[in-house]
Design a protein around this motif. Structure first.
Motif, short mmCIF file in Angstrom:
data_model
loop_
_atom_site.label_atom_id
_atom_site.label_comp_id
_atom_site.label_asym_id
_atom_site.label_seq_id
_atom_site.Cartn_x
_atom_site.Cartn_y
_atom_site.Cartn_z
N ARG A 102 1.33 -1.38 -0.17
CA ARG A 102 -0.47 0.04 0.37
C ARG A 102 1.12 1.04 0.20
O ARG A 102 0.54 1.95 -0.95
N LEU A 103 1.55 1.21 0.82
CA LEU A 103 2.33 2.11 0.64
C LEU A 103 3.55 2.58 -0.16
O LEU A 103 3.47 3.77 -0.79
N TYR A 104 4.30 1.26 -0.41
CA TYR A 104 5.26 1.26 -1.52
C TYR A 104 4.72 2.09 -2.92
O TYR A 104 5.49 2.95 -3.58
N ALA A 105 3.48 1.65 -3.17
CA ALA A 105 2.51 1.86 -4.49
C ALA A 105 2.92 3.63 -3.93
O ALA A 105 2.36 4.74 -5.23
N ARG A 106 2.54 4.55 -3.21
CA ARG A 106 2.51 5.84 -3.42
C ARG A 106 4.07 6.43 -3.36
O ARG A 106 4.13 8.13 -3.48
N THR A 107 4.59 5.69 -3.12
CA THR A 107 6.28 5.85 -3.41
C THR A 107 6.90 6.28 -4.12
O THR A 107 8.27 6.96 -4.22
N ILE A 108 6.76 5.60 -5.08
CA ILE A 108 7.13 5.12 -6.26
C ILE A 108 7.58 7.02 -7.07
O ILE A 108 8.71 6.80 -7.71
N PRO A 109 6.90 7.78 -6.84
CA PRO A 109 7.15 9.37 -7.83
C PRO A 109 7.93 9.90 -6.93
O PRO A 109 8.39 10.65 -7.49
N PHE A 110 7.92 9.45 -5.75
CA PHE A 110 9.45 10.38 -5.06
C PHE A 110 10.79 10.15 -5.12
O PHE A 110 11.58 10.83 -4.28
N TYR A 111 10.87 8.46 -5.02
CA TYR A 111 12.20 7.73 -4.71
C TYR A 111 12.99 8.85 -5.97
O TYR A 111 12.35 9.15 -7.71
N ASP A 112 14.91 9.05 -5.98
CA ASP A 112 14.98 9.67 -7.52
C ASP A 112 15.22 8.76 -8.18
O ASP A 112 15.79 9.14 -9.63
N LEU A 113 15.12 7.20 -7.78
CA LEU A 113 15.92 5.78 -8.71
C LEU A 113 14.93 4.98 -8.55
O LEU A 113 15.22 4.90 -6.79
N HIS A 114 15.13 3.97 -9.36
CA HIS A 114 14.34 3.27 -9.13
C HIS A 114 15.10 2.07 -9.68
O HIS A 114 15.29 2.24 -10.91
N CYS A 115 15.53 0.37 -9.39
CA CYS A 115 16.05 -0.41 -9.23
C CYS A 115 15.40 -1.46 -9.49
O CYS A 115 15.01 -2.05 -9.16
N THR A 116 15.35 -2.20 -10.54
CA THR A 116 13.98 -3.52 -11.18
C THR A 116 15.53 -4.29 -11.73
O THR A 116 15.96 -3.62 -12.35
N GLN A 117 14.73 -5.95 -12.03
CA GLN A 117 15.58 -6.50 -12.80
C GLN A 117 14.50 -6.77 -13.84
O GLN A 117 15.51 -7.90 -14.67
N ARG A 118 14.06 -6.21 -14.38
CA ARG A 118 12.57 -6.77 -15.73
C ARG A 118 12.65 -5.62 -16.43
O ARG A 118 12.23 -4.48 -16.04
N ASP A 119 12.22 -5.73 -17.69
CA ASP A 119 12.21 -4.89 -18.65
C ASP A 119 11.22 -4.01 -18.79
O ASP A 119 10.64 -3.44 -18.34
N VAL A 120 10.13 -5.07 -18.01
CA VAL A 120 8.87 -5.19 -18.31
C VAL A 120 8.31 -3.62 -17.11
O VAL A 120 7.52 -3.16 -17.35
N ASN A 121 8.31 -3.88 -16.22
CA ASN A 121 9.00 -3.20 -15.00
C ASN A 121 9.98 -1.76 -15.14
O ASN A 121 9.11 -0.75 -14.21
N VAL A 122 10.24 -1.65 -16.14
CA VAL A 122 10.56 -0.58 -16.82
C VAL A 122 9.90 0.40 -16.83
O VAL A 122 9.69 1.77 -16.06
N THR A 123 8.95 -0.24 -18.15
CA THR A 123 7.65 0.28 -18.69
C THR A 123 6.86 0.58 -17.21
O THR A 123 6.44 2.19 -16.87
N ASP A 124 6.64 -0.08 -16.82
CA ASP A 124 5.93 0.11 -14.88
C ASP A 124 5.79 0.98 -14.25
O ASP A 124 5.40 2.09 -14.05
#
Length: 350
Positions: free
Chosen positions: A117-139
């Protein structure tokens, strides 16, 4: 850089391996263990995890802010921190502190685990997100992320390394081996592999395996009495003629860290076929792949008693893992290179 690293920190968690890598790269890393912020009462712990609210959530956010300021951190690195609040990230930004979210799991995937729940709301506020999936880069970009980098899970060189010289099948007492978790249909797959293929299959992992295997008639496959960690995990790979590696389809995996750990340990890797695996290992030269049970049985039958072929492929896979940046040091270096311009800009030295 001075990094406040928040995450689940134990001697056997991958977060600890990344801390070790950051320190080897010369960074000053301070630890905040999110395990210290769990409710002691099991029922309250479940409620807090599902709702993501309560006194421990508030305490964690207060401590992150306080520690980041007191330690004069350049970066707050959040390794799957589900209790982080948007207001905390906003305050860190005002203080000139760069924030990064390292997320192995797939928030956007079909598994729909609780606690996001909280994580979904924080996505725009991090300076950088690290993910291991191409699909998630777009997400992440579609969810308003400021910046996203694709990395890959990796092996830890102080834990995952090859056996002593001269190690052969005389030292291996496991034919077909899987060490991991019972996601997807793995219990049924491994049980059928043993019964229909006629192979000796050894399964290790958490005690959750016991009921999972019992339900499909595979109780005899389970070994030990809990998870294998660090030295025990590495030695299980050494002692196995064939090491299996599955994708977690419910997580939309392209590859899995186990594949890099197995090859770094000098093990023979039989991995589920995927574009991600094929891009990182040459099939039948550095690793062997399968799609479905029938092909897995055929590949096990082909290689189980062919020690020269397994030795040749395992050695090539080991060389590939070491030379192609499948280690933690290389992967955290990619992230740091992305963070450094942000830190310089916040410090006014860009």
């Amino acid at each position: 850089m001075r990094i406040l690293y928040a995450g689940q920190i134990t001697s056997y968690d991958s977060a600890w391996y990344r801390i070790l890598a950051l320190r080897r790269e010369g960074h000053e890393v301070f630890e905040l263990n999110t395990l210290d912020y769990r409710q002691q009462n099991p029922l309250l712990q479940k409620v807090e995890f599902r709702l993501v609210l309560g006194p421990q959530v508030e305490r964690l956010n207060r401590d992150i802010l306080s520690m980041a300021e007191t330690l004069r951190a350049d970066v707050v690195w959040a390794d799957k921190v589900l209790f982080m609040k948007p207001s905390t990230l906003k305050r860190l930004r005002k203080k000139g502190i760069v924030t990064v979210s390292y997320m192995i799991d797939n928030f956007f995937g079909p598994r729909r685990d609780p606690g996001w729940r909280l994580y979904a709301r924080t996505i725009p506020f991090y300076d950088l997100h690290c993910t291991q999936r191409d699909v998630n880069v777009t997400d992440y970009r579609n969810a308003g992320a400021r910046d996203v980098i694709k990395i890959q899970t990796a092996f830890e060189p102080t834990i995952h390394f090859a056996p002593p010289e001269g190690w052969t099948d005389r030292d291996r007492d496991r034919d077909v081996s899987f060490v991991g978790t019972p996601y997807d249909q793995r219990p049924e797959f491994l049980t059928r592999l043993a019964k229909e293929g006629g192979f000796s299959v050894a399964v290790n992992g958490g005690l959750v395996w016991k009921p999972a295997l019992e339900r499909v008639g595979g109780a005899a496959l389970y070994r030990g009495n809990g998870e294998l960690r660090n030295d025990d995990y590495r030695e299980a790979i050494w002692r196995s003629r064939i090491n299996l590696s599955f994708l977690t389809h419910s997580n939309q995996d392209e590859f899995v860290h186990k594949s890099f750990e197995i090859t770094a340990c000098g093990g023979f890797l039989l991995a589920e076929r995927s574009a991600g695996h094929a891009a990182r290992f040459v099939e039948d030269e550095e690793a062997v792949f399968f799609t479905g049970l029938e092909e897995c049985i055929a590949k096990v039958r082909k290689y189980l008693h062919d020690e020269p072929a397994r030795t040749r492929i395992a050695y090539a896979g080991w060389q590939r893992a070491l030379s192609s940046g499948y280690d933690n040091d290389t992967q955290v270096r990619h992230i740091v290179e992305r963070l450094e311009p942000l830190v310089r800009k916040r410090l006014g030295t860009a």
